[in-house]
Design an enzyme around this catalytic site. Structure first.
Site, PDB file in Angstrom:
ATOM      1  N   GLU A 233       5.141 -10.209  -6.297  1.00 13.15           N
ATOM      2  CA  GLU A 233       4.197 -10.394  -7.287  1.00 13.15           C
ATOM      3  C   GLU A 233       4.657  -9.581  -8.377  1.00 13.15           C
ATOM      4  O   GLU A 233       4.062  -9.701  -9.496  1.00 13.15           O
ATOM      5  CB  GLU A 233       2.822  -9.817  -6.849  1.00 13.15           C
ATOM      6  CG  GLU A 233       3.024  -8.103  -6.784  1.00 13.15           C
ATOM      7  CD  GLU A 233       3.194  -7.650  -5.336  1.00 13.15           C
ATOM      8  OE1 GLU A 233       4.098  -8.443  -4.613  1.00 13.15           O
ATOM      9  OE2 GLU A 233       2.949  -6.426  -5.047  1.00 13.15           O
TER      10      GLU A 233
ATOM     11  N   HIS B 169       8.329  -7.107  -2.891  1.00 12.06           N
ATOM     12  CA  HIS B 169       7.224  -7.307  -3.723  1.00 12.06           C
ATOM     13  C   HIS B 169       7.268  -8.589  -4.497  1.00 12.06           C
ATOM     14  O   HIS B 169       7.956  -8.514  -5.472  1.00 12.06           O
ATOM     15  CB  HIS B 169       6.852  -6.184  -4.613  1.00 12.06           C
ATOM     16  CG  HIS B 169       6.112  -5.078  -3.971  1.00 12.06           C
ATOM     17  ND1 HIS B 169       4.980  -4.978  -3.723  1.00 12.06           N
ATOM     18  CD2 HIS B 169       6.905  -3.939  -3.467  1.00 12.06           C
ATOM     19  CE1 HIS B 169       4.625  -3.800  -2.863  1.00 12.06           C
ATOM     20  NE2 HIS B 169       5.995  -3.158  -2.909  1.00 12.06           N
TER      21      HIS B 169
ATOM     22  N   LYS C 135      -8.124 -10.552 -17.637  1.00 16.03           N
ATOM     23  CA  LYS C 135      -7.860 -10.569 -19.166  1.00 16.03           C
ATOM     24  C   LYS C 135      -7.111 -11.799 -19.652  1.00 16.03           C
ATOM     25  O   LYS C 135      -7.675 -12.412 -20.861  1.00 16.03           O
ATOM     26  CB  LYS C 135      -7.169  -9.483 -19.407  1.00 16.03           C
ATOM     27  CG  LYS C 135      -7.346  -9.194 -21.204  1.00 16.03           C
ATOM     28  CD  LYS C 135      -8.350  -8.204 -21.583  1.00 16.03           C
ATOM     29  CE  LYS C 135      -8.560  -7.674 -22.886  1.00 16.03           C
ATOM     30  NZ  LYS C 135      -9.786  -7.069 -23.401  1.00 16.03           N
TER      31      LYS C 135
ATOM     32  N   CYS D  56       5.183  -6.269   1.791  1.00 19.29           N
ATOM     33  CA  CYS D  56       5.212  -5.041   1.923  1.00 19.29           C
ATOM     34  C   CYS D  56       4.500  -4.098   3.048  1.00 19.29           C
ATOM     35  O   CYS D  56       4.849  -4.394   4.177  1.00 19.29           O
ATOM     36  CB  CYS D  56       5.380  -4.160   0.448  1.00 19.29           C
ATOM     37  SG  CYS D  56       5.883  -2.644   0.694  1.00 19.29           S
ATOM     38  N   TYR D  57       3.597  -3.147   2.648  1.00 18.92           N
ATOM     39  CA  TYR D  57       2.864  -2.809   3.643  1.00 18.92           C
ATOM     40  C   TYR D  57       2.001  -3.664   4.440  1.00 18.92           C
ATOM     41  O   TYR D  57       2.018  -3.527   5.637  1.00 18.92           O
ATOM     42  CB  TYR D  57       1.921  -1.775   2.993  1.00 18.92           C
ATOM     43  CG  TYR D  57       1.074  -0.873   3.955  1.00 18.92           C
ATOM     44  CD1 TYR D  57       1.461   0.253   4.674  1.00 18.92           C
ATOM     45  CD2 TYR D  57      -0.324  -1.099   4.303  1.00 18.92           C
ATOM     46  CE1 TYR D  57       0.530   0.978   5.557  1.00 18.92           C
ATOM     47  CE2 TYR D  57      -1.234  -0.636   4.892  1.00 18.92           C
ATOM     48  CZ  TYR D  57      -0.831   0.659   5.799  1.00 18.92           C
ATOM     49  OH  TYR D  57      -1.414   1.155   6.708  1.00 18.92           O
TER      50      TYR D  57
ATOM     51  N   GLY E 292       0.981  -1.307   0.003  1.00 19.83           N
ATOM     52  CA  GLY E 292      -0.113   0.087  -0.096  1.00 19.83           C
ATOM     53  C   GLY E 292       0.838   1.171   0.092  1.00 19.83           C
ATOM     54  O   GLY E 292       2.222   0.918   0.039  1.00 19.83           O
TER      55      GLY E 292
ATOM     56  N   ASP F 112     -13.406  -9.658 -24.994  1.00 22.72           N
ATOM     57  CA  ASP F 112     -14.322 -10.145 -24.122  1.00 22.72           C
ATOM     58  C   ASP F 112     -15.702 -10.304 -24.595  1.00 22.72           C
ATOM     59  O   ASP F 112     -16.223 -11.245 -23.917  1.00 22.72           O
ATOM     60  CB  ASP F 112     -14.289  -8.776 -23.105  1.00 22.72           C
ATOM     61  CG  ASP F 112     -12.941  -8.241 -22.745  1.00 22.72           C
ATOM     62  OD1 ASP F 112     -12.201  -9.193 -22.662  1.00 22.72           O
ATOM     63  OD2 ASP F 112     -12.856  -7.223 -22.224  1.00 22.72           O
TER      64      ASP F 112
END
Ligand code: XMP
Length: 517
Positions: free
Chosen positions: A168, A166, A372, A78-79, A51, A224
């Site tokens: 990710e 991080h 997506k 992290c946060y 965050g 989509d």
């Protein structure tokens, strides 16, 4: 699900995607969710995201500390790592030492369950001012950096872990493995979320929702709506009718790809509305971008409604009315409109340029839980043609907002030819996965002098706008190889009439938007 608690930065969606890439279903919840609300979702794991704030700033996003008493395996990032440290009796401090970007981290011992199997030294992506200065009692330090003695900690007994970096983001060398260790080893979760399961689950849901009712779907030509319609067709067959409006602002062969390839691979019933003249007439003499967008939106609704009316009449006559409308709403739209909790009211995302609001259809949104890349995987699994599944984002107003100046049939033809060449060469060079999209823009109101053959020309420039992006909110211009640019430029100036110059847009977003209008 594994719940990803969102502390208000961009990281939560990325984490949720990485969890799914590890084969585990994930959902995002806001940090304001109470422990009871979180428990009600039966989480099998909880991940606290990064965050933007400092945990001891007034008004910093907080978490109901009861979440740590649920007995659910938890990973703080992290946060979220700092929130966890503070809630469990550790300490967070501002030491004045900041770390941004690539940082060397060293494992403590074997790194425990969370970092098991990883090299003793590795590159991780950091972005923090504060740091955990003391791990909570009962937690072991699992890694450190030169500026951050407690860069990761964990307690196997409580099944709680945290990392300052991080995992990710792709810049962290073994990031995905940190997430996988947490999911598979610490939380004991199997990797069983995949596109086959999603299809089976959605097909069952659609059948339950729709029953014997009739359904319509507007196809835009994009990924989509194409995948949403294919799923609904898989579920209820010819109870579904698709409407495709050809507004004349499509790229080369797009209509044929929908009418032939898509229909052949799915078997959907398709009604095409040829509205090319209607749109050109409405756009005549207009060069202001906002006005163009409004006109295109308005005409789109008009043609869609007209098609719809005749289908509604036809359906009503045989006693089974059309009651449902398919929308290709994706998970990011749901999260961003506050729907992550499953309770807030959800904005309808109009992926075909804005549908009539006064028609009381019940929405069928089979992609609401998906990102997506997952939609693409499902489309491939359903056998949709690659020209549609692999398609890059294309704006609803189409080539209408890629002609700077008035839109005419002649200019559309020039732009379509130039765009087709650029796309063909980018694909041939294997660059499709590197670029997010590459708008090709015709500067119809600009002329420049050239020399072609033996004579002077006075033609128009074509702009190439290749961009790299994760989500279109920000973007950078893609550094395409010079030889590919040269080939595109050569071919466009040779093969497309009235174009004597090709220029490259080297602006990031911000400040430039991706599209020129
Ligand atoms: P901008 O130009 O705002 O574009 O940086 C961001 C992304 O959105 C696409 N785009 C649109 N998509 N209807 C759409 O469905 C629109 O009116 C529209 N305008 C822009 C654009 O192609 C890019 O991917």
């Amino acid at each position: 699900p594994v719940l990803v608690v969102d502390f208000g930065a961009q990281y939560a969606q990325l984490i949720a995607r990485r969890v799914r890439e590890a084969g585990v279903y994930s959902e995002i919840v806001p940090h304001t969710a109470t422990a009871a609300e979180i428990a009600a979702k039966n989480p099998v794991g909880i991940i606290l995201s990064g965050g933007p704030s400092s945990v001891y700033e007034p008004g910093a996003p907080a978490l109901d500390s009861g979440v740590f008493d649920l007995g659910v395996p938890t990973l703080g990032i992290c946060y979220g790592f700092q929130v966890m440290a503070q809630a469990l009796g550790g300490e967070v401090a501002n030491t004045g030492l900041r770390e941004y970007g690539a940082t060397d981290a060293a494992l403590t011992g074997d790194g425990g369950v969370l970092l098991s199997g990883q090299p003793a030294a590795q590159n991780v992506w950091m972005s923090h001012g504060d740091q955990v200065s003391k791990a909570p009692a009962g937690f072991s330090v699992l890694a450190s950096t030169s500026a951050t003695p407690v860069a990761a900690f964990g307690s196997d007994e409580r099944r709680m872990y945290g990392v300052q970096w991080h995992p990710e983001v792709k810049h962290s060398d073994h990031g995905q493995q940190v997430i996988e260790n947490f999911l598979h080893k610490a939380a004991g979760l199997a990797a069983d979320w995949n596109s086959g399961n999603v299809i089976a689950e959605q097909v069952a849901r659609i059948r339950e929702q729709v029953g014997t009712g009739r359904v319509i779907c507007g196809l835009s030509g994009g990924v989509d709506s194409a995948v949403a319609a294919a799923l609904v067709h898989e579920a209820v067959g010819d109870q579904l009718v698709c409407i495709f409006v050809d507004h004349g602002l499509l790229r080369k062969n797009e209509r044929e790809q929908v009418e032939n390839d898509y229909v052949a691979s799915t078997g959907v019933r398709l009604v095409t509305i040829d509205a090319r003249e209607q749109f050109l007439n409405a756009l005549a003499g207009v060069s202001d971008p906002e006005q163009k967008r409004k006109i295109i939106g308005r005409e789109f609704i008009r043609s869609f409604e007209a098609a719809e009316k005749s289908l509604l009449a036809e359906a009503a006559a045989d006693g089974e009315p059309i009651r449902f409308l398919v929308q290709g709403t994706l998970y990011p739209d749901v999260v961003e409109s506050g729907g992550g909790t499953g309770t807030a009211n959800i904005k309808s995302h109009h992926n075909v340029g804005g549908l009539p609001e006064d028609l009381q259809f019940e929405l069928v949104e089979p992609l609401r839980a998906l990102f997506k890349d997952e939609v693409r995987a499902i489309g491939r699994e359903l056998g949709l043609p690659e020209v549609i599944v692999g398609r890059q984002p294309f704006p609803g107003p189409g080539l209408g907002i890629r002609i700077v100046g008035e839109v005419t049939a002649d200019r559309l033809e020039i732009l379509r030819d130039a765009d087709a060449i650029a796309r063909e060469e980018l694909t041939r060079a294997g660059l499709d996965s590197e670029i997010w999209q590459c708008p090709v823009v015709l500067l119809a109101d600009v002329r420049s002098v050239g020399v072609q053959g033996d004579g002077r020309t006075y033609g128009h420039p074509i702009v190439l706008r290749p961009v790299s992006s994760e989500d279109a909110m920000t973007a950078d211009w893609t550094r395409l190889p010079y030889d590919v640019l040269a080939r595109i430029s050569n071919r466009i100036t040779n093969e497309v009439r009235d174009v004597n110059r090709v220029v490259l847009d080297v602006t990031s977003k911000p400040p430039g938007t991706i599209e020129w209008e």
